[in-house]
Design a protein around this motif. Structure first.
Motif, mmCIF file in Angstrom:
data_model
loop_
_atom_site.group_PDB
_atom_site.id
_atom_site.type_symbol
_atom_site.label_atom_id
_atom_site.label_comp_id
_atom_site.label_asym_id
_atom_site.label_seq_id
_atom_site.Cartn_x
_atom_site.Cartn_y
_atom_site.Cartn_z
ATOM 1 N N ASP A 105 13.059 8.658 16.875
ATOM 2 C CA ASP A 105 11.818 8.035 17.322
ATOM 3 C C ASP A 105 11.821 6.549 16.999
ATOM 4 N N LEU A 106 11.156 5.788 17.836
ATOM 5 C CA LEU A 106 10.883 4.392 17.522
ATOM 6 C C LEU A 106 9.528 4.306 16.837
ATOM 7 N N VAL A 107 9.444 3.475 15.828
ATOM 8 C CA VAL A 107 8.183 3.223 15.134
ATOM 9 C C VAL A 107 7.853 1.750 15.264
ATOM 10 N N LEU A 108 6.670 1.454 15.765
ATOM 11 C CA LEU A 108 6.167 0.087 15.824
ATOM 12 C C LEU A 108 5.232 -0.098 14.646
ATOM 13 N N ALA A 109 5.575 -1.053 13.789
ATOM 14 C CA ALA A 109 4.835 -1.245 12.551
ATOM 15 C C ALA A 109 3.581 -2.075 12.809
ATOM 16 N N GLN A 110 2.473 -1.380 12.991
ATOM 17 C CA GLN A 110 1.188 -2.058 13.190
ATOM 18 C C GLN A 110 0.779 -2.821 11.939
ATOM 19 N N GLY A 111 1.052 -2.215 10.776
ATOM 20 C CA GLY A 111 0.792 -2.855 9.497
ATOM 21 C C GLY A 111 1.901 -2.490 8.529
ATOM 22 N N ALA A 112 2.000 -3.249 7.441
ATOM 23 C CA ALA A 112 3.077 -3.034 6.471
ATOM 24 C C ALA A 112 2.490 -2.997 5.062
ATOM 25 N N CYS A 113 2.258 -1.785 4.556
ATOM 26 C CA CYS A 113 1.894 -1.632 3.150
ATOM 27 C C CYS A 113 3.083 -2.055 2.296
ATOM 28 N N THR A 114 2.837 -2.376 1.054
ATOM 29 C CA THR A 114 3.966 -2.804 0.215
ATOM 30 C C THR A 114 3.673 -2.642 -1.266
ATOM 31 N N ASP A 115 4.738 -2.445 -2.032
ATOM 32 C CA ASP A 115 4.645 -2.453 -3.491
ATOM 33 C C ASP A 115 5.104 -3.800 -4.059
ATOM 34 N N SER A 116 5.362 -4.763 -3.173
ATOM 35 C CA SER A 116 5.856 -6.078 -3.575
ATOM 36 C C SER A 116 4.702 -6.999 -3.968
ATOM 37 N N ASN A 117 5.021 -8.003 -4.782
ATOM 38 C CA ASN A 117 4.023 -9.037 -5.110
ATOM 39 C C ASN A 117 4.210 -10.284 -4.242
ATOM 40 N N TYR A 118 4.917 -10.149 -3.104
ATOM 41 C CA TYR A 118 5.210 -11.295 -2.246
ATOM 42 C C TYR A 118 3.938 -12.035 -1.836
ATOM 43 N N ALA A 119 2.859 -11.289 -1.599
ATOM 44 C CA ALA A 119 1.614 -11.901 -1.121
ATOM 45 C C ALA A 119 0.901 -12.721 -2.184
ATOM 46 N N ASN A 120 1.266 -12.555 -3.457
ATOM 47 C CA ASN A 120 0.550 -13.261 -4.534
ATOM 48 C C ASN A 120 0.613 -14.775 -4.381
ATOM 49 N N GLN A 121 1.713 -15.262 -3.798
ATOM 50 C CA GLN A 121 1.897 -16.714 -3.670
ATOM 51 C C GLN A 121 0.820 -17.367 -2.809
ATOM 52 N N PHE A 122 0.174 -16.596 -1.929
ATOM 53 C CA PHE A 122 -0.810 -17.163 -1.016
ATOM 54 C C PHE A 122 -2.196 -17.289 -1.656
ATOM 55 N N ASN A 123 -2.355 -16.700 -2.828
ATOM 56 C CA ASN A 123 -3.578 -16.861 -3.617
ATOM 57 C C ASN A 123 -4.842 -16.525 -2.809
ATOM 58 N N ALA A 124 -4.776 -15.452 -2.038
ATOM 59 C CA ALA A 124 -5.941 -15.003 -1.270
ATOM 60 C C ALA A 124 -6.990 -14.428 -2.227
ATOM 61 N N PRO A 125 -8.270 -14.542 -1.893
ATOM 62 C CA PRO A 125 -9.327 -14.042 -2.777
ATOM 63 C C PRO A 125 -9.560 -12.550 -2.603
ATOM 64 N N GLY A 126 -8.489 -11.793 -2.538
ATOM 65 C CA GLY A 126 -8.559 -10.353 -2.326
ATOM 66 C C GLY A 126 -7.179 -9.837 -1.979
ATOM 67 N N THR A 127 -7.114 -8.702 -1.290
ATOM 68 C CA THR A 127 -5.839 -8.090 -0.919
ATOM 69 C C THR A 127 -5.526 -8.396 0.537
ATOM 70 N N LEU A 128 -4.422 -9.080 0.774
ATOM 71 C CA LEU A 128 -3.990 -9.383 2.136
ATOM 72 C C LEU A 128 -3.462 -8.117 2.818
ATOM 73 N N ALA A 129 -3.717 -8.001 4.109
ATOM 74 C CA ALA A 129 -3.208 -6.891 4.905
ATOM 75 C C ALA A 129 -2.160 -7.424 5.876
ATOM 76 N N PRO A 130 -0.868 -7.258 5.600
ATOM 77 C CA PRO A 130 0.172 -7.759 6.506
ATOM 78 C C PRO A 130 0.174 -6.946 7.808
ATOM 79 N N ILE A 131 -0.122 -7.601 8.920
ATOM 80 C CA ILE A 131 -0.213 -6.907 10.197
ATOM 81 C C ILE A 131 0.619 -7.614 11.257
ATOM 82 N N ALA A 132 0.982 -6.837 12.288
ATOM 83 C CA ALA A 132 1.764 -7.358 13.407
ATOM 84 C C ALA A 132 0.880 -8.130 14.366
ATOM 85 N N ASP A 133 1.517 -8.928 15.197
ATOM 86 C CA ASP A 133 0.829 -9.583 16.304
ATOM 87 C C ASP A 133 0.526 -8.539 17.367
ATOM 88 N N PHE A 134 -0.735 -8.473 17.813
ATOM 89 C CA PHE A 134 -1.131 -7.418 18.746
ATOM 90 C C PHE A 134 -0.450 -7.565 20.100
#
Length: 240
Positions: A105-134
């Protein structure tokens, strides 16, 4: 930073606005040699091969990303921010966490959950949701349906650990609806979001982790061809 960079020897104008990005640089080489014409290699630093060529009259590039979020984080950041790339489509393999996602099967990743701290660098005031371009997501779904290839759309997991010491982790992601696990998409999506660019991940299920089924090397190649056909068709449709 100017170009070339420490990781990419391309000069300005050598990379197309649309880039296909497999993890394996040798897969990038094979894709370029198999599907593109008038191919020119723009990068060989650290053997992370990158090529630009033409497919059905449309100029596009293909470049390896390496394994894991730190690696794709570097290459996609430079493509988006230094080389004027507008869209990156990751094409890779994944292990299914849900019985919904069958082998091949092909899977199109609408969103990407993660256990990484990669998003911490962006200093968002909450939890970022990494999502694909619609637009890319919709276009890829349409291409897969047109070609008659089974496709699933939903959340995937981008994990920092290939060999995870916690044997319960896959089940806990699965009960939250995650379709499959891989190692790159969250960083790609976050870089695209920050740069105001577009990204999508298209995955082939090569391992069914629930039923413990796995594709042979020959069967994997068949599945990868399907994924590349969808990705190339998407590139053409976006450039139309």
């Amino acid at each position: 930073m100017s170009v070339p960079t420490p990781h990419n020897e391309a000069i300005e104008g050598q990379i197309a606005p649309f880039v296909l990005m497999p993890g394996d640089p040798l897969r990038a080489k094979k894709l370029a040699e198999t599907y593109l014409t008038d191919v020119k290699r723009f990068n060989a630093v650290r053997n992370m091969f990158g090529y630009t060529g033409t497919y059905q009259g449309h100029v596009m590039s293909v470049m390896g990303s390496g394994m894991g979020m730190p690696s794709i984080g570097i290459y996609s950041y430079e493509l988006f921010n230094f080389y004027g790339v507008e869209s990156i489509v990751r094409i890779g393999t994944a292990g299914a966490l849900s019985e919904r996602a069958r082998l091949r099967d092909l899977v199109l990743a609408q969103g990407a959950c993660t256990d990484s701290n990669y998003a911490n660098q962006f200093n968002a005031p909450g939890t970022l949701a990494p999502i694909a371009d619609f637009g890319l997501l919709r276009g890829a779904a349409e291409q897969a349906e047109r070609l008659g290839y089974p496709v699933q759309v939903g959340n995937v997991v981008s994990s920092d650990a290939f060999y995870n010491d916690d044997e319960t982790v896959n089940g806990r992601w699965a009960r939250m609806g995650a379709l499959a696990v891989e190692m790159e998409s969250a960083a790609l999506y976050l870089n695209a979001m920050r740069a105001g660019k577009r990204a999508l991940t298209i995955l082939t299920i090569t391992d069914q982790l629930v039923t413990d089924e796995h594709l042979s090397s020959e069967e994997r190649q068949e599945g990868l061809v399907r994924m590349m056909e969808v990705a190339l068709g998407l590139a053409v449709s976006q450039d139309a």
